[in-house]
Design an enzyme around this catalytic site. Structure first.
Site, PDB file in Angstrom:
ATOM      1  N   ALA A  69       0.806  -1.218   0.000  1.00 44.05           N
ATOM      2  CA  ALA A  69       0.000   0.000   0.000  1.00 44.05           C
ATOM      3  C   ALA A  69       0.840   1.269   0.000  1.00 44.05           C
ATOM      4  O   ALA A  69       0.449   2.270  -0.616  1.00 44.05           O
ATOM      5  CB  ALA A  69      -0.932   0.002   1.205  1.00 44.05           C
ATOM      6  N   THR A  70       1.968   1.265   0.682  1.00 42.59           N
ATOM      7  CA  THR A  70       2.795   2.474   0.690  1.00 42.59           C
ATOM      8  C   THR A  70       3.250   2.823  -0.715  1.00 42.59           C
ATOM      9  O   THR A  70       3.178   3.988  -1.134  1.00 42.59           O
ATOM     10  CB  THR A  70       4.009   2.290   1.616  1.00 42.59           C
ATOM     11  OG1 THR A  70       3.551   2.217   2.973  1.00 42.59           O
ATOM     12  CG2 THR A  70       4.976   3.452   1.488  1.00 42.59           C
ATOM     13  N   SER A 199      -3.405  -3.509  -0.073  1.00 42.70           N
ATOM     14  CA  SER A 199      -2.225  -4.203   0.429  1.00 42.70           C
ATOM     15  C   SER A 199      -2.603  -5.618   0.813  1.00 42.70           C
ATOM     16  O   SER A 199      -3.596  -5.837   1.515  1.00 42.70           O
ATOM     17  CB  SER A 199      -1.662  -3.467   1.646  1.00 42.70           C
ATOM     18  OG  SER A 199      -0.529  -4.135   2.153  1.00 42.70           O
ATOM     19  N   HIS A 201      -1.145  -7.870   2.851  1.00 42.31           N
ATOM     20  CA  HIS A 201      -0.985  -8.378   4.218  1.00 42.31           C
ATOM     21  C   HIS A 201      -2.071  -7.881   5.168  1.00 42.31           C
ATOM     22  O   HIS A 201      -2.164  -8.360   6.298  1.00 42.31           O
ATOM     23  CB  HIS A 201       0.408  -8.054   4.759  1.00 42.31           C
ATOM     24  CG  HIS A 201       0.608  -6.648   5.210  1.00 42.31           C
ATOM     25  ND1 HIS A 201       0.559  -6.282   6.536  1.00 42.31           N
ATOM     26  CD2 HIS A 201       0.883  -5.512   4.531  1.00 42.31           C
ATOM     27  CE1 HIS A 201       0.794  -4.992   6.645  1.00 42.31           C
ATOM     28  NE2 HIS A 201       0.994  -4.491   5.442  1.00 42.31           N
ATOM     29  N   THR A 237      11.154  -6.769 -11.848  1.00 42.11           N
ATOM     30  CA  THR A 237      10.658  -8.132 -12.003  1.00 42.11           C
ATOM     31  C   THR A 237       9.549  -8.419 -11.004  1.00 42.11           C
ATOM     32  O   THR A 237       9.711  -8.202  -9.794  1.00 42.11           O
ATOM     33  CB  THR A 237      11.799  -9.141 -11.801  1.00 42.11           C
ATOM     34  OG1 THR A 237      12.833  -8.870 -12.749  1.00 42.11           O
ATOM     35  CG2 THR A 237      11.299 -10.575 -11.969  1.00 42.11           C
ATOM     36  N   CYS A 322       2.700   2.121  11.161  1.00 42.08           N
ATOM     37  CA  CYS A 322       3.770   2.851  10.484  1.00 42.08           C
ATOM     38  C   CYS A 322       4.354   3.954  11.354  1.00 42.08           C
ATOM     39  O   CYS A 322       5.454   4.422  11.108  1.00 42.08           O
ATOM     40  CB  CYS A 322       3.249   3.452   9.177  1.00 42.08           C
ATOM     41  SG  CYS A 322       2.679   2.217   7.994  1.00 42.08           S
TER      42      CYS A 322
END
Length: 382
Positions: A69-70, A199, A201, A237, A322
């Protein structure tokens, strides 16, 4: 130890763990390679894109894979700002946004952009009228989160999106959807979203994988230069195992959303009701996000209550993971009009689909015991 910090991260689905391990073992080819190993990996990437797109009700071509997400939020905010800066250099967002949006906007001010950080009311809400009133001729982007990661407040995205596009059709609308998907219904077309971040996770998927929905016709300035992966928007990649694992987590979270929300609402109501009975605590969350209960213990450092609960076998959090190691009071609570003591004493409890009624019973008991223990210590000091 009972884990009640699902808003920070979640334990992966067993199916996801198995899938990630299998792909790592069997499909290690580079998706950009032209031989069979590369083609097999590329097929997995394409299939993962299709699964994520189906869960969001969009086209596979509108899904850009990222590391989380960041990165998605930074790509949305900075990528849009840098690409469309010839139209204008003004951005509208909210004072309670996640750091990955808030700090990205602040960083853009060093590049000559101007950002309007909208205030919220005492409940943490912002209105469509506020958003539209802040838009100027040089506004290029509006960024609003779906569910606040600290308090669980839900913003009126449909009202905002419809009003914004009706009056200012060229202004892009970005949504940070990290805390919403899998807990609340998502309607990107109805919200008239141009950009939407997720995100893995947070959805019981693997860390290090995320996505950004980029509506067809919207262009972004790439933040990573290099190869032509992800339609030239995000070089590098692709991490095939994590993206396959994310697609499985997104599918499962989407399919189970309604049932998961129903159960978590019951737990949220029980815990919130208990918080209201404890005079030392002040409830900050409401009946919105099903998975978050947030309260303050004014005059008590949040870390003290957190570690007291941990000693009693319960893991919770203070604010956004965060920024939880920063000592200052919560920026979100201050923006909601809470005083310094309340903003420094905030605790977030967040639920997951694995919790049981017994877990909630143990949580409530631990909360009562923790507050009683700290209150007795405070009386002893006085």
């Amino acid at each position: 130890m009972k884990y009640f910090d699902y808003a920070a991260t979640t334990p992966p689905f067993e199916e996801v763990i198995t899938t990630v391990a299998e792909v790592m073992r069997r499909h290690y080819g580079n998706p950009s390679s032209m031989h069979r190993y590369g083609e097999d990996a590329d097929k997995l990437i394409k299939r993962s894109r299709e699964v994520c797109a189906a869960a969001l009700g969009v086209s596979p071509a509108e899904i850009v894979f990222t590391s989380g997400a960041t990165e998605s939020n930074n790509l949305a905010v900075k990528g849009a700002a840098l690409h469309y800066q010839t139209r204008g250099k003004h951005i509208v967002t909210v004072s309670t946004e996640h750091p990955s949006v808030y700090e990205a906007c602040k960083q853009l001010t060093n590049l000559g952009f101007e950002v309007t950080f909208l205030p919220v009311d005492e409940k943490g809400h912002v209105s469509a009228e506020q958003v539209c009133a802040a838009v100027r001729k040089d506004t290029i982007l509006v960024s609003i989160m779906h569910v606040n990661n600290e308090t669980g407040r839900v913003q009126p995205l449909r009202d905002i999106g419809v009003a914004l596009k009706k009056r200012f059709p060229r202004v892009l609308f970005h949504i940070d959807g990290v805390q919403g998907f899998g807990k609340l219904p998502v309607d990107l077309r109805g919200w008239q979203a141009d950009l939407y971040s997720l995100s893995a996770h947070k959805l019981r998927g693997p860390k290090g994988a995320g996505l950004l929905f980029v509506r067809e016709g919207v262009e972004l300035f790439p933040l990573l230069s290099g190869g032509s992966q992800e339609q030239g928007v995000r070089a590098g990649t692709e991490n095939v195992p994590l993206l396959v694992g994310m697609s499985k987590a997104v599918r499962l979270a989407g399919e189970r959303q309604a049932e998961t929300a129903r159960r978590m609402i019951e737990w949220r109501e029980r815990v919130a009701a208990e918080v209201k009975t404890i005079p030392q605590l002040r409830l900050n969350s409401g009946k919105e996000a099903p998975h978050i209960v947030h309260f303050s213990y004014p005059g008590m450092k949040a870390e003290v209550l957190l570690h007291t609960l941990e000693q009693l076998g319960v893991a919770v959090s203070t604010k956004s993971a965060c920024s939880s190691k920063l000592a200052e009071p919560s920026r979100v609570l201050l923006a909601m009009g809470r005083n310094e003591a309340e903003a420094a004493g905030g605790i977030r409890i967040s639920f997951g689909d694995e919790h049981t009624e017994q877990d909630i019973d143990e949580l409530i008991l631990a909360l009562r015991q923790a507050v009683a223990k700290l209150e007795s210590l405070e009386r002893w000091k006085r």
